[in-house]
Design an enzyme around this catalytic site. Structure first.
Site, PDB file in Angstrom:
ATOM      1  N   CYS A   1       3.548   8.566   0.780  1.00 46.41           N
ATOM      2  CA  CYS A   1       4.056   7.649   1.810  1.00 46.41           C
ATOM      3  C   CYS A   1       4.155   6.281   1.144  1.00 46.41           C
ATOM      4  O   CYS A   1       3.138   5.718   0.733  1.00 46.41           O
ATOM      5  CB  CYS A   1       3.081   7.648   2.980  1.00 46.41           C
ATOM      6  SG  CYS A   1       3.491   6.432   4.235  1.00 46.41           S
TER       7      CYS A   1
ATOM      8  N   GLU B   1       0.831  -1.202   0.000  1.00 48.44           N
ATOM      9  CA  GLU B   1       0.000   0.000   0.000  1.00 48.44           C
ATOM     10  C   GLU B   1       0.867   1.253   0.000  1.00 48.44           C
ATOM     11  O   GLU B   1       1.964   1.261   0.561  1.00 48.44           O
ATOM     12  CB  GLU B   1      -0.922  -0.016   1.223  1.00 48.44           C
ATOM     13  CG  GLU B   1      -1.902  -1.172   1.139  1.00 48.44           C
ATOM     14  CD  GLU B   1      -2.803  -1.310   2.349  1.00 48.44           C
ATOM     15  OE1 GLU B   1      -3.940  -1.737   2.162  1.00 48.44           O
ATOM     16  OE2 GLU B   1      -2.375  -1.007   3.478  1.00 48.44           O
TER      17      GLU B   1
ATOM     18  N   HIS C   1       9.365   6.405  20.206  1.00 47.39           N
ATOM     19  CA  HIS C   1       8.225   5.990  21.046  1.00 47.39           C
ATOM     20  C   HIS C   1       8.536   5.836  22.535  1.00 47.39           C
ATOM     21  O   HIS C   1       7.614   5.898  23.360  1.00 47.39           O
ATOM     22  CB  HIS C   1       7.564   4.704  20.525  1.00 47.39           C
ATOM     23  CG  HIS C   1       7.078   4.807  19.113  1.00 47.39           C
ATOM     24  ND1 HIS C   1       6.333   5.859  18.660  1.00 47.39           N
ATOM     25  CD2 HIS C   1       7.257   3.995  18.036  1.00 47.39           C
ATOM     26  CE1 HIS C   1       6.054   5.685  17.371  1.00 47.39           C
ATOM     27  NE2 HIS C   1       6.616   4.574  16.967  1.00 47.39           N
TER      28      HIS C   1
ATOM     29  N   CYS D   1       1.479  -1.993  15.607  1.00 47.25           N
ATOM     30  CA  CYS D   1       1.424  -1.694  14.178  1.00 47.25           C
ATOM     31  C   CYS D   1       0.747  -2.837  13.416  1.00 47.25           C
ATOM     32  O   CYS D   1       1.076  -4.003  13.616  1.00 47.25           O
ATOM     33  CB  CYS D   1       2.838  -1.479  13.649  1.00 47.25           C
ATOM     34  SG  CYS D   1       2.887  -1.189  11.865  1.00 47.25           S
TER      35      CYS D   1
ATOM     36  N   CYS E   1       6.731  -4.687  15.968  1.00 48.43           N
ATOM     37  CA  CYS E   1       6.236  -3.572  16.778  1.00 48.43           C
ATOM     38  C   CYS E   1       4.770  -3.895  17.083  1.00 48.43           C
ATOM     39  O   CYS E   1       3.974  -4.078  16.160  1.00 48.43           O
ATOM     40  CB  CYS E   1       6.330  -2.258  16.009  1.00 48.43           C
ATOM     41  SG  CYS E   1       8.000  -1.922  15.435  1.00 48.43           S
TER      42      CYS E   1
ATOM     43  N   SER F   1      11.711   6.097  14.634  1.00 44.85           N
ATOM     44  CA  SER F   1      10.506   5.801  15.419  1.00 44.85           C
ATOM     45  C   SER F   1      10.946   5.461  16.836  1.00 44.85           C
ATOM     46  O   SER F   1      11.354   4.345  17.115  1.00 44.85           O
ATOM     47  CB  SER F   1       9.752   4.623  14.794  1.00 44.85           C
ATOM     48  OG  SER F   1       9.380   4.959  13.488  1.00 44.85           O
TER      49      SER F   1
ATOM     50  N   GLU G   1      10.417  -2.142   6.653  1.00 48.90           N
ATOM     51  CA  GLU G   1      11.523  -1.409   7.277  1.00 48.90           C
ATOM     52  C   GLU G   1      12.557  -1.085   6.189  1.00 48.90           C
ATOM     53  O   GLU G   1      13.259  -1.984   5.713  1.00 48.90           O
ATOM     54  CB  GLU G   1      12.140  -2.264   8.398  1.00 48.90           C
ATOM     55  CG  GLU G   1      13.446  -1.739   8.953  1.00 48.90           C
ATOM     56  CD  GLU G   1      13.428  -0.267   9.349  1.00 48.90           C
ATOM     57  OE1 GLU G   1      12.463   0.195   9.973  1.00 48.90           O
ATOM     58  OE2 GLU G   1      14.404   0.434   9.018  1.00 48.90           O
TER      59      GLU G   1
ATOM     60  N   CYS H   1       6.326  -7.112   6.889  1.00 45.95           N
ATOM     61  CA  CYS H   1       7.416  -6.576   7.710  1.00 45.95           C
ATOM     62  C   CYS H   1       7.904  -7.656   8.659  1.00 45.95           C
ATOM     63  O   CYS H   1       7.114  -8.459   9.155  1.00 45.95           O
ATOM     64  CB  CYS H   1       6.915  -5.367   8.506  1.00 45.95           C
ATOM     65  SG  CYS H   1       8.240  -4.461   9.344  1.00 45.95           S
TER      66      CYS H   1
HETATM   67  N1  SAH Z   1       9.508   0.702   9.636  1.00 45.14           N
HETATM   68  C1  SAH Z   1       9.567   2.119   9.606  1.00 45.14           C
HETATM   69  C2  SAH Z   1       8.487   2.790   8.770  1.00 45.14           C
HETATM   70  C3  SAH Z   1       7.061   2.317   8.895  1.00 45.14           C
HETATM   71  S1  SAH Z   1       6.019   2.859  10.177  1.00 45.14           S
HETATM   72  C4  SAH Z   1       9.568   2.667  11.002  1.00 45.14           C
HETATM   73  O1  SAH Z   1       9.391   1.894  11.938  1.00 45.14           O
HETATM   74  O2  SAH Z   1       9.781   3.861  11.178  1.00 45.14           O
HETATM   75  C5  SAH Z   1       5.799   4.572  10.096  1.00 45.14           C
HETATM   76  C6  SAH Z   1       5.497   5.182  11.463  1.00 45.14           C
HETATM   77  O3  SAH Z   1       4.188   4.825  11.957  1.00 45.14           O
HETATM   78  C7  SAH Z   1       6.469   4.723  12.529  1.00 45.14           C
HETATM   79  O4  SAH Z   1       6.869   5.803  13.311  1.00 45.14           O
HETATM   80  C8  SAH Z   1       5.627   3.761  13.345  1.00 45.14           C
HETATM   81  O5  SAH Z   1       6.150   3.575  14.625  1.00 45.14           O
HETATM   82  C9  SAH Z   1       4.292   4.453  13.328  1.00 45.14           C
HETATM   83  N2  SAH Z   1       3.150   3.600  13.667  1.00 45.14           N
HETATM   84  C10 SAH Z   1       3.047   2.268  13.531  1.00 45.14           C
HETATM   85  N3  SAH Z   1       1.829   1.847  13.969  1.00 45.14           N
HETATM   86  C11 SAH Z   1       1.167   2.949  14.374  1.00 45.14           C
HETATM   87  C12 SAH Z   1      -0.153   3.177  14.882  1.00 45.14           C
HETATM   88  N4  SAH Z   1      -1.007   2.182  15.037  1.00 45.14           N
HETATM   89  N5  SAH Z   1      -0.502   4.450  15.179  1.00 45.14           N
HETATM   90  C13 SAH Z   1       0.349   5.477  14.975  1.00 45.14           C
HETATM   91  N6  SAH Z   1       1.600   5.328  14.485  1.00 45.14           N
HETATM   92  C14 SAH Z   1       1.999   4.074  14.200  1.00 45.14           C
END
Ligand code: SAH
Length: 349
Positions: A108, A95, A223, A122, A119, A221, A167, A115
């Site tokens: 995006c 997507e 968090h 996600c 996490c 990322s 990733e 993946c």
């Molecule tokens: N793998 C990469 C890029 C993909 S995720 C990474 O981890 O950065 C893009 C962003 O969305 C990341 O910051 C991720 O932590 C965040 N993300 C993932 N799931 C989410 C959710 N349910 N709500 C808000 N942000 C989320």
């Protein structure tokens, strides 16, 4: 499904294409013509390459495929966000999302099918990693969004973020090759300053980006800046701890002199207290940086909930007191599952 036994012509570099043309007794400059059709003009079949002879076109058709992506499903959100479900040559789906604001149109894009990271907030993490995307499959996602930007918004694409599925630093070569094509004058001619690669945080690869002299932006990322919490959220933190990431980021900054953006979700009862906010403020002191506070996009009825506005304000106050720039990012495209972390939420795999 397209045939897969021929070679995908866009796996060849310009030099390789030149060598190929010479090896079959053709003029070398034909390679550049074909290369431009393939990349800057994004042609999907050899018959449209009008400056080549019919014989050359037939010859190319016999030996190569152009494995172009297909926008299989298109959804538009109430807020204007567009989500494309893109079919690849082997019928896999990824997507990509178009995010419009008054000043920007951002693409995006995805870097992998599924993946391998877990996490646990996600949606994409629930799919196992099927395969890496090829450079042309990443490039084509950008082209599709660029066409939609013109068609639906009458404006050009301005920014690209690698925040879709996968990733990017675990598909390093192909992502860098795609960015090189996107930035090249024989590609889309987009400035690397307008591109951001977002990573879960793989220390070794962040150092490699710096060593390779990349000119695009980096987002991490984060968090949580506390190991215990971060490991609970993102198991990759077991092997890439907060301290290791800080060291890698210092190395990145010492070479690139480029600020890093930290992406940060604040969850109710998980990282919404003063201790976590202060740890983030401290982490931000390692190198020049800014914080994007992202709203949590629920992926099911699960254990994660967005923190209260009061807790978000607490973070903002603590960051501001430490002189750190922080912005709260509104979620976009939630109604069509196009927001961060929602990709692949509803696809029937
Ligand atoms: N793998 C990469 C890029 C993909 S995720 C990474 O981890 O950065 C893009 C962003 O969305 C990341 O910051 C991720 O932590 C965040 N993300 C993932 N799931 C989410 C959710 N349910 N709500 C808000 N942000 C989320």
């Amino acid at each position: 499904m397209q045939q897969v036994n021929k070679q995908d012509i866009r796996k060849l570099s310009l030099q390789e294409l030149e060598q190929y043309f010479e090896s079959v007794g053709e003029k070398r400059f034909r390679a550049r013509q074909v290369y431009e059709w393939l990349w800057s003009k994004s042609l999907k079949n050899f018959d449209d390459m009008t400056n080549l002879s019919k014989a050359t076109r037939e010859h190319l058709k016999e030996n190569f495929d152009i494995n172009h992506i297909l926008v299989d499903q298109f959804q538009r959100s109430d807020d204007g966000t567009i989500k494309n479900a893109v079919k690849l040559f082997d019928d896999q789906i990824v997507e990509s999302v178009l995010i419009p604001t008054s000043k920007r149109i951002t693409a995006c894009v995805s870097s992998q099918v599924g993946c391998s990271l877990d996490c646990n907030f996600c949606a994409t993490a629930r799919l196992k990693r099927m395969r890496n995307l090829n450079p042309d499959e990443i490039y084509d996602q950008v082209v599709a969004i660029q066409e939609e930007a013109r068609l639906y918004f009458d404006r050009p694409l301005t920014n690209i973020v690698f925040m879709g599925m996968g990733e990017p630093l675990l598909n390093y070569q192909n992502v860098l090759a795609a960015i090189e094509r996107v930035c090249s004058p024989t590609g889309l001619g987009i400035s690397p300053r307008r591109i951001t690669l977002s990573t879960v945080g793989i220390a070794k690869m962040i150092r490699k980006l710096a060593d390779d002299g990349v000119r695009f932006n980096l987002a991490l990322s984060l968090h949580s800046a506390i190991n215990e919490t971060r490991t609970r959220l993102m198991p990759i933190n077991q092997t890439n701890t907060v301290e290791e990431l800080a060291d890698a980021l210092k190395y990145w900054y010492s070479i690139t002199k480029r600020k890093v953006t930290y992406e940060y979700v604040i969850w109710d009862g998980i990282n919404d207290d003063e201790r976590h906010a202060r740890a983030l403020a401290k982490f931000c002191k390692h190198i020049p940086s800014k914080v994007n506070i992202i709203q949590y996009n629920p992926i099911d009825e699960g254990e994660y909930r967005q923190a209260s506005p009061e807790k978000v304000s607490l973070y903002l106050r603590i960051l501001e007191d430490s002189g750190i720039v922080a912005k709260v990012r509104k979620s976009r495209g939630q109604d069509i599952d196009a927001a961060c972390g929602q990709l692949a939420n509803k696809i029937d795999w």
